[in-house]
Design a protein around this motif. Structure first.
Motif, PDB file in Angstrom:
ATOM      1  N   HIS A  93      31.151 -18.479 -35.412  1.00 12.72           N
ATOM      2  CA  HIS A  93      31.735 -19.773 -35.056  1.00 12.72           C
ATOM      3  C   HIS A  93      30.647 -20.786 -34.688  1.00 12.72           C
ATOM      4  O   HIS A  93      30.799 -21.984 -34.956  1.00 12.72           O
ATOM      5  CB  HIS A  93      32.714 -19.602 -33.901  1.00 12.72           C
ATOM      6  CG  HIS A  93      34.030 -19.015 -34.312  1.00 12.72           C
ATOM      7  ND1 HIS A  93      35.158 -19.774 -34.515  1.00 12.72           N
ATOM      8  CD2 HIS A  93      34.395 -17.733 -34.590  1.00 12.72           C
ATOM      9  CE1 HIS A  93      36.166 -18.997 -34.880  1.00 12.72           C
ATOM     10  NE2 HIS A  93      35.726 -17.747 -34.926  1.00 12.72           N
ATOM     11  N   LEU A  94      29.562 -20.314 -34.099  1.00 15.98           N
ATOM     12  CA  LEU A  94      28.471 -21.210 -33.751  1.00 15.98           C
ATOM     13  C   LEU A  94      27.787 -21.749 -35.016  1.00 15.98           C
ATOM     14  O   LEU A  94      27.452 -22.945 -35.094  1.00 15.98           O
ATOM     15  CB  LEU A  94      27.452 -20.496 -32.866  1.00 15.98           C
ATOM     16  CG  LEU A  94      26.258 -21.321 -32.394  1.00 15.98           C
ATOM     17  CD1 LEU A  94      26.724 -22.566 -31.626  1.00 15.98           C
ATOM     18  CD2 LEU A  94      25.327 -20.472 -31.530  1.00 15.98           C
ATOM     19  N   ARG A  96      29.179 -22.214 -37.883  1.00 18.29           N
ATOM     20  CA  ARG A  96      30.096 -23.190 -38.467  1.00 18.29           C
ATOM     21  C   ARG A  96      30.009 -24.528 -37.716  1.00 18.29           C
ATOM     22  O   ARG A  96      29.997 -25.604 -38.329  1.00 18.29           O
ATOM     23  CB  ARG A  96      31.511 -22.640 -38.416  1.00 18.29           C
ATOM     24  CG  ARG A  96      32.538 -23.487 -39.168  1.00 18.29           C
ATOM     25  CD  ARG A  96      33.906 -22.853 -39.088  1.00 18.29           C
ATOM     26  NE  ARG A  96      33.873 -21.471 -39.577  1.00 18.29           N
ATOM     27  CZ  ARG A  96      34.819 -20.582 -39.343  1.00 18.29           C
ATOM     28  NH1 ARG A  96      35.858 -20.911 -38.601  1.00 18.29           N
ATOM     29  NH2 ARG A  96      34.731 -19.360 -39.833  1.00 18.29           N
ATOM     30  N   ALA A  97      29.935 -24.462 -36.382  1.00 22.27           N
ATOM     31  CA  ALA A  97      29.837 -25.690 -35.591  1.00 22.27           C
ATOM     32  C   ALA A  97      28.538 -26.432 -35.876  1.00 22.27           C
ATOM     33  O   ALA A  97      28.504 -27.674 -35.944  1.00 22.27           O
ATOM     34  CB  ALA A  97      29.944 -25.353 -34.099  1.00 22.27           C
ATOM     35  N   GLU A  98      27.440 -25.696 -36.063  1.00 20.35           N
ATOM     36  CA  GLU A  98      26.149 -26.331 -36.372  1.00 20.35           C
ATOM     37  C   GLU A  98      26.182 -26.968 -37.757  1.00 20.35           C
ATOM     38  O   GLU A  98      25.621 -28.059 -37.974  1.00 20.35           O
ATOM     39  CB  GLU A  98      25.036 -25.294 -36.275  1.00 20.35           C
ATOM     40  CG  GLU A  98      24.732 -24.849 -34.848  1.00 20.35           C
ATOM     41  CD  GLU A  98      23.629 -23.811 -34.801  1.00 20.35           C
ATOM     42  OE1 GLU A  98      23.064 -23.482 -35.878  1.00 20.35           O
ATOM     43  OE2 GLU A  98      23.313 -23.327 -33.703  1.00 20.35           O
ATOM     44  N   GLU A 100      28.789 -28.221 -39.212  1.00 22.51           N
ATOM     45  CA  GLU A 100      29.580 -29.449 -39.086  1.00 22.51           C
ATOM     46  C   GLU A 100      28.763 -30.556 -38.415  1.00 22.51           C
ATOM     47  O   GLU A 100      28.858 -31.726 -38.792  1.00 22.51           O
ATOM     48  CB  GLU A 100      30.857 -29.168 -38.287  1.00 22.51           C
ATOM     49  CG  GLU A 100      31.833 -28.251 -39.018  1.00 22.51           C
ATOM     50  CD  GLU A 100      33.021 -27.872 -38.150  1.00 22.51           C
ATOM     51  OE1 GLU A 100      33.023 -28.245 -36.956  1.00 22.51           O
ATOM     52  OE2 GLU A 100      33.945 -27.181 -38.658  1.00 22.51           O
ATOM     53  N   PHE A 101      27.950 -30.181 -37.439  1.00 20.55           N
ATOM     54  CA  PHE A 101      27.115 -31.164 -36.758  1.00 20.55           C
ATOM     55  C   PHE A 101      26.073 -31.751 -37.721  1.00 20.55           C
ATOM     56  O   PHE A 101      25.859 -32.971 -37.767  1.00 20.55           O
ATOM     57  CB  PHE A 101      26.409 -30.523 -35.560  1.00 20.55           C
ATOM     58  CG  PHE A 101      25.396 -31.412 -34.904  1.00 20.55           C
ATOM     59  CD1 PHE A 101      25.790 -32.418 -34.025  1.00 20.55           C
ATOM     60  CD2 PHE A 101      24.031 -31.260 -35.167  1.00 20.55           C
ATOM     61  CE1 PHE A 101      24.851 -33.253 -33.429  1.00 20.55           C
ATOM     62  CE2 PHE A 101      23.093 -32.085 -34.581  1.00 20.55           C
ATOM     63  CZ  PHE A 101      23.504 -33.089 -33.710  1.00 20.55           C
ATOM     64  N   LEU A 119      26.624 -26.913 -28.131  1.00 23.94           N
ATOM     65  CA  LEU A 119      27.565 -26.356 -29.105  1.00 23.94           C
ATOM     66  C   LEU A 119      27.944 -24.919 -28.738  1.00 23.94           C
ATOM     67  O   LEU A 119      29.107 -24.522 -28.855  1.00 23.94           O
ATOM     68  CB  LEU A 119      26.960 -26.389 -30.510  1.00 23.94           C
ATOM     69  CG  LEU A 119      26.793 -27.773 -31.152  1.00 23.94           C
ATOM     70  CD1 LEU A 119      26.032 -27.664 -32.465  1.00 23.94           C
ATOM     71  CD2 LEU A 119      28.169 -28.420 -31.398  1.00 23.94           C
ATOM     72  N   ASN A 122      30.423 -24.959 -25.876  1.00 23.53           N
ATOM     73  CA  ASN A 122      31.739 -25.437 -26.328  1.00 23.53           C
ATOM     74  C   ASN A 122      32.463 -24.375 -27.152  1.00 23.53           C
ATOM     75  O   ASN A 122      33.669 -24.140 -26.975  1.00 23.53           O
ATOM     76  CB  ASN A 122      31.586 -26.720 -27.140  1.00 23.53           C
ATOM     77  CG  ASN A 122      31.158 -27.892 -26.286  1.00 23.53           C
ATOM     78  OD1 ASN A 122      31.314 -27.883 -25.069  1.00 23.53           O
ATOM     79  ND2 ASN A 122      30.598 -28.916 -26.916  1.00 23.53           N
ATOM     80  N   VAL A 123      31.710 -23.741 -28.067  1.00 19.11           N
ATOM     81  CA  VAL A 123      32.309 -22.708 -28.918  1.00 19.11           C
ATOM     82  C   VAL A 123      32.745 -21.512 -28.086  1.00 19.11           C
ATOM     83  O   VAL A 123      33.861 -20.995 -28.244  1.00 19.11           O
ATOM     84  CB  VAL A 123      31.305 -22.272 -30.007  1.00 19.11           C
ATOM     85  CG1 VAL A 123      31.799 -21.000 -30.711  1.00 19.11           C
ATOM     86  CG2 VAL A 123      31.108 -23.383 -31.020  1.00 19.11           C
TER      87      VAL A 123
END
Length: 391
Positions: A93-94, A96-98, A100-101, A119, A122-123
């Protein structure tokens, strides 16, 4: 397993300090309630620890004295709920968040360090909020009259959490682990205490030092009991106060599992023993017994436990089953109380037998002729070396 189970692992503490004035139930109830467990089911908190009822972990108000005070015992549980996010899930999930960032910031090759930390938090918080907490329970039974507390959390981290909660709850009281030297002082006559103090290798009262510098006590005790077992001298008498009558006969011996160690080298011996050949070979090569399963039998009743000699932790302590006559129980609460007292009785009797064994050993170990007795013990075990094993 909880304290009411037929088999349970536990350690014991001495409770040091002056008790609050008044009846135990009256001063304990508000203190336990103030530091009671708080649920985190509807939050994203990672963990929560606090007191709960020993009979029902959902009950945390301590409004009914019978739930936690059964004279002379105060009983309660440390409940610890914790959420865990598997490392692989967090990493996925981290990433994926990176991604998107970075898609939103095309000028960057990678997220800055502080942003990555943000991030990650938050994740992790979002995943924790979607994860149900897993509860763990560790029972505490405090004998107010004797000042001894039995706790079923033998893991070092859990014991540390428990000690912190206890200190926070009962201001002015502290827990001191009943380590081997402390337990030895409890079971020997007053006249032998100066001799034990002389044998004590620690220079301070710090529990960790008392344990680390006095491993000789547990090792010598288990080796002594092995020698008694090998020679067939397994008959003993009750010599400590408790449920069993003084001078009542019982049998004690080592069998089934022994762990021998010398530094990082370890030898585990499992299964019923005949001539104890493997443990004796290990002893001859300089190893000492670090853990062993002790069997104790009195009449038709039997106890067994695997003792960790360094700290005197009682693992898998199995006592006689508790059986109640249902006709004598009037309601559910009375049944719970009857089971509790019966369970405390059989545990206390087993520990009484163990302390009687320890007292017998110390009477020999602290005697002037110990070198001669030790040499006889070496011969019984078939050991060639004549030097003291703990020197």
């Amino acid at each position: 397993m909880g304290i009411l189970s037929n088999t349970v692992s536990f350690l014991q503490y001495q409770v040091v300090g002056e008790l609050p004035p008044g009846e135990p139930a009256e001063w304990a109830a508000p203190l336990l309630a103030k530091n009671a467990f708080v649920a985190i089911d509807n939050s994203s908190e990672e963990s929560s620890s606090g007191w709960a009822s020993l009979d029902d972990p959902q009950r945390v108000d301590f409004s009914e004295n019978r739930d936690f005070f059964r004279p002379p015992y105060l009983s309660f549980s440390l409940r610890r709920d914790q959420r865990r996010v598997p490392a692989a899930v967090l990493r996925q999930h981290l990433e994926r968040a990176e991604e998107e960032f970075l898609a939103a910031h095309p000028g960057l090759q990678r997220a800055p360090k502080d942003k990555r930390e943000e991030l990650r938090e938050n994740v992790k918080g979002a995943l924790l909020a979607r994860t149900l907490p897993t509860p763990s329970l560790y029972d505490a039974v405090w004998d107010i009259e004797r000042g001894i507390l039995t706790f079923t959390g033998t893991n070092g981290k859990i014991a540390e959490i428990f000690e912190g909660h206890f200190r926070q709850t009962f201001d002015g009281l502290r827990l001191v682990a009943l380590h081997p030297v402390a337990r030895a002082r409890e079971v020997i006559p007053e006249a032998l205490r100066p001799v034990l103090d002389k044998e004590n290798k620690a220079t301070t009262d710090a529990v960790l030092e008392q344990i680390q510098e006095n491993t000789w006590l547990g090792a010598d005790f288990l080796r002594w009991l092995l020698a008694r077992t090998v020679s067939g001298r397994s008959n003993f008498q009750v010599r400590r106060d408790g449920p069993a009558a003084q001078k009542e006969n019982f049998i004690a011996f080592l069998d089934n599992r022994l762990l021998l160690a010398a530094g990082p080298q370890r030898v585990a011996v499992a299964g019923p023993q005949d001539h104890y050949r493997e443990p004796r070979i290990a002893l001859e090569t300089g190893k000492e017994i670090a853990e062993a399963t002790i069997f104790m039998e009195k009449g038709e009743d039997a106890w067994k436990t695997t003792l960790k000699g360094e700290q005197f932790l009682f693992r898998s302590f199995k006592a006689p089953s508790v059986k109640l006559e249902k006709d004598d129980i009037t309601d559910e609460q009375s049944e719970r109380e009857a089971i509790f007292y019966e369970r405390m009785h059989v545990l206390a009797e087993g520990l009484q037998l163990f302390d009687s064994l320890l007292a017998d050993f110390l009477e020999e170990r602290l005697a002037d002729d110990w070198p001669r007795r030790n040499q006889e013990m070496q011969e019984v075990l078939g050991l060639d070396r004549e030097d003291e094993p703990n020197e």
